[in-house]
Scaffold this motif. Structure first.
Motif, PDB file in Angstrom:
ATOM      1  N   VAL B  77     -16.845 -23.225  28.738  1.00 39.22           N
ATOM      2  CA  VAL B  77     -16.150 -23.312  30.024  1.00 39.22           C
ATOM      3  C   VAL B  77     -16.287 -21.972  30.724  1.00 39.22           C
ATOM      4  N   MET B  78     -16.672 -22.020  31.997  1.00 38.18           N
ATOM      5  CA  MET B  78     -16.794 -20.770  32.762  1.00 38.18           C
ATOM      6  C   MET B  78     -15.677 -20.729  33.806  1.00 38.18           C
ATOM      7  N   LEU B  79     -14.921 -19.628  33.777  1.00 38.17           N
ATOM      8  CA  LEU B  79     -13.822 -19.465  34.731  1.00 38.17           C
ATOM      9  C   LEU B  79     -14.169 -18.360  35.708  1.00 38.17           C
ATOM     10  N   GLU B  80     -13.634 -18.457  36.903  1.00 35.22           N
ATOM     11  CA  GLU B  80     -13.730 -17.321  37.830  1.00 35.22           C
ATOM     12  C   GLU B  80     -12.325 -16.880  38.187  1.00 35.22           C
ATOM     13  N   HIS B  81     -12.074 -15.571  38.052  1.00 32.78           N
ATOM     14  CA  HIS B  81     -10.761 -15.008  38.387  1.00 32.78           C
ATOM     15  C   HIS B  81     -10.834 -14.315  39.743  1.00 32.78           C
ATOM     16  N   THR B  82      -9.747 -14.392  40.486  1.00 38.10           N
ATOM     17  CA  THR B  82      -9.653 -13.585  41.705  1.00 38.10           C
ATOM     18  C   THR B  82      -9.546 -12.121  41.279  1.00 38.10           C
ATOM     19  N   PRO B  83     -10.436 -11.256  41.780  1.00 34.70           N
ATOM     20  CA  PRO B  83     -10.383  -9.861  41.302  1.00 34.70           C
ATOM     21  C   PRO B  83      -9.128  -9.134  41.776  1.00 34.70           C
ATOM     22  N   ILE B  84      -8.667  -8.212  40.959  1.00 28.61           N
ATOM     23  CA  ILE B  84      -7.584  -7.303  41.360  1.00 28.61           C
ATOM     24  C   ILE B  84      -8.209  -6.270  42.308  1.00 28.61           C
ATOM     25  N   VAL B  85      -7.522  -5.968  43.399  1.00 24.95           N
ATOM     26  CA  VAL B  85      -8.120  -5.126  44.450  1.00 24.95           C
ATOM     27  C   VAL B  85      -8.597  -3.779  43.887  1.00 24.95           C
ATOM     28  N   PHE B  86      -7.745  -3.123  43.126  1.00 25.87           N
ATOM     29  CA  PHE B  86      -8.151  -1.845  42.522  1.00 25.87           C
ATOM     30  C   PHE B  86      -7.774  -1.891  41.047  1.00 25.87           C
ATOM     31  N   ARG B  87      -8.790  -1.922  40.191  1.00 23.04           N
ATOM     32  CA  ARG B  87      -8.529  -2.025  38.752  1.00 23.04           C
ATOM     33  C   ARG B  87      -7.702  -0.830  38.274  1.00 23.04           C
ATOM     34  N   ASN B  88      -6.738  -1.084  37.404  1.00 24.22           N
ATOM     35  CA  ASN B  88      -5.892   0.011  36.918  1.00 24.22           C
ATOM     36  C   ASN B  88      -5.564  -0.241  35.459  1.00 24.22           C
ATOM     37  N   TYR B  89      -5.317   0.830  34.745  1.00 23.18           N
ATOM     38  CA  TYR B  89      -5.157   0.750  33.283  1.00 23.18           C
ATOM     39  C   TYR B  89      -3.811   1.349  32.867  1.00 23.18           C
ATOM     40  N   PRO B  90      -3.301   0.946  31.696  1.00 24.55           N
ATOM     41  CA  PRO B  90      -1.955   1.374  31.284  1.00 24.55           C
ATOM     42  C   PRO B  90      -1.760   2.893  31.255  1.00 24.55           C
ATOM     43  N   TYR B  91      -2.817   3.653  30.960  1.00 24.63           N
ATOM     44  CA  TYR B  91      -2.645   5.107  30.902  1.00 24.63           C
ATOM     45  C   TYR B  91      -2.523   5.722  32.301  1.00 24.63           C
TER      46      TYR B  91
END
Lengths: 46, 481
Positions: B77-91
């Motif tokens: 199964v192939m899914l497409e996600h709406t991208p997050i505008v600016f990727r950010n990480y827990p740190y």
């Protein structure tokens, strides 16, 4: 499951689950006893 | 085309031509379809708590990363996600943001359990912030649940990656980036134990959440595989009873660990009492910047050195999507709260522009470097009252500061020049003002003109001036650099 279940953190969860199992069964037992006493009819237990 | 995840044996995420896809392998497809077809998934997507996801009718239409080619079989199964505008990480988050991500994770686990699913992992990397709101990204984390299952396997991961880092911040004053940049899977109990004074090990919350798990781990030197089997209750009601109380306990620990009682930092008090402007001067600065936003209406703004976000909020009010960064977690935390209250489209992050986080993870490819995410990503870069800190504390040459701004913006920059004659400049220079003899308004303008046209400028005080700069044509500034 591919996540590391931890060692001590896994076992403390098992202990908590065991305590909660006892609590759940005690509650059920108590509810059943109280139910019987209030209704005077064992069929009302559930 | 780049592979973004690979740990989950049920599938992987990759990016292709700016779109985010998730490939779900045939053995996990039924669980995924069941989850995406549930009312829980629909409701959470509508509320913005779960990333918007659609199933592609033809999985073969997507260009796969090299390492995955040939693995696409029937039933995938192939899914497409709406991208997050600016990727950010827990740190890059504040402790309050980590707590908010943890709360979302626990709420997901509880709601999933009630809907007949289980959350199979609990890491902050399942969450990103879209503006000030956390969004759960990993739809593959949900599988159908055995109704008798009475153990939540990711409990330890939840403790390691959410609760322990928050406890380390709350009790020992560590910064989240210090912990999470170097420990992908969080802290182990023994690490926290080493930080903790002996008397505290016998007090809550350490006794039950750190000391006893540490002692239990010491007793398990053989590590028999059978010890880690999933326990089952005798009936479904019993299993639900146990899990609900386990989640409630985790929530209590989380609340306790995140009740931050810190003294406010000097930086976070800057806007109230610490800034060097006379009242009229600050009002003039605000008027000038607001007029620039009104006149040029940038759609996206990067506010570097945002402090508590007075100007980020100003930009957001004119309709811009804002990413606001500062090295001070307290100041960023205040902005996160006010952005949430005002429902503003602001993503506040704890990033020191002098030492921005680099690429990290396996082969340095799991988390992209901050500058690589930000480069040419904004219509406007805002840098107010920061240049003197970079000149003095980082010893960065003036021209390279302007070069960095030119790399980050696609159009405008609003930059405040602070002269070495400024009282605040002199205070942070601590007697080393002679090192900055070459910093003059003319030197600033000459450096700016390598990459920008000066559109406008306004004097805020005798030693401070704000410039509105427009980036020269790409070819021109590349040649100049």
């Amino acid at each position: 499951v591919y996540t590391d279940p931890g060692s001590g953190l896994f076992f403390i969860q098992v202990i908590i689950a065991a305590v909660l199992t006892v609590a759940y069964r005690f509650r059920r037992l108590l509810a059943a006893r109280l139910g019987i006493r209030r209704s005077g009819n064992p069929s009302c237990e559930s | 085309v780049g592979l973004h995840s690979f740990r989950d044996p049920d599938g992987y995420v990759f990016e292709s031509q700016g779109r985010i896809f998730r490939c779900v392998l045939p053995h996990a497809a039924d669980d995924l379809r069941a989850f995406l077809g549930s009312s829980l998934a629909a409701q959470w997507m509508a509320e913005g708590k779960l990333v918007h996801t659609r199933i592609l009718q033809n999985p073969f239409e997507v260009e796969l990363p090299a390492e995955c080619q040939g693995r696409l079989t029937t039933g995938t199964v192939m899914l497409e996600h709406t991208p997050i505008v600016f990727r950010n990480y827990p740190y890059e988050w504040t402790p309050e943001m980590l707590c908010s991500a943890a709360t979302l994770t626990l709420e997901s686990a509880l709601a999933a359990m009630r809907a007949g699913f289980v959350l199979k992992d609990a890491t902050p990397y399942n969450v990103m912030f879209d503006g000030a709101k956390p969004v759960f990204l990993d739809v593959l984390s949900f599988r159908r649940r055995d109704p008798l299952e009475s153990i939540w396997q990711p409990y330890a991961q939840f403790m390691r990656t959410f609760v322990y880092p928050l406890m380390a911040c709350r009790y020992f004053g560590l910064r989240l980036d210090e912990i999470l940049l170097t420990h992908r899977d969080g802290l182990e109990p023994d690490r926290l134990l080493a930080l903790c004074p002996s008397y505290r090990l016998l007090l809550p919350p350490f006794l039950s959440s750190v000391t006893i798990p540490f002692l239990l781990a010491r007793g398990d030197r053989q590590g028999a595989a059978d010890a880690y089997r999933v326990r089952h209750a005798h009936e479904a009601g019993e299993a639900s009873f146990i899990l609900e109380r386990l989640f409630a306990r985790a929530m209590r620990l989380l609340r306790r660990a995140s009740t931050v009682r810190r003294r406010r930092t000097t930086t976070s008090q800057y806007m109230e009492s610490g800034h060097p402007y006379a009242p009229g001067e600050f009002a003039e600065k605000e008027r000038f910047v607001a007029a620039a936003f009104q006149r040029w209406s940038p759609k996206s703004v990067l506010d570097i050195g945002c402090n508590t976000g007075r100007f980020s909020l100003l930009a957001a009010r004119t309709g811009a999507q804002v990413v606001a960064i500062d090295h001070d977690a307290d100041a960023v935390s205040e902005l996160w709260k006010s952005a949430g209250e005002a429902n503003s489209d602001i993503l506040p992050l704890v990033v020191d522009i002098g030492r921005p986080p680099g690429a990290c993870g396996w082969q340095n490819s799991e988390c992209t470097a901050f500058l690589d995410r930000a480069r040419a990503g904004f219509e406007c870069v805002l840098m107010l009252a920061l240049i003197h800190h970079l000149l003095v504390n980082e010893r960065v040459p003036l021209a390279t500061i302007l070069q960095l701004i030119a790399e980050l913006t696609t159009g405008l920059a609003i930059v405040e020049y602070i002269d070495p004659g400024d009282s605040h400049f002199q205070r942070i220079a601590r007697g080393r003002i002679a090192l900055h003899r070459d910093v003059t308004p003319k030197a600033f303008e000459d450096a700016a003109c390598l990459w920008f046209h000066i559109l406008d400028s306004g004097e805020i005080s005798p030693t401070r001036r704000i410039y509105v700069l427009q980036k020269k044509e790409t070819e021109t500034w590349r040649a100049a650099s």
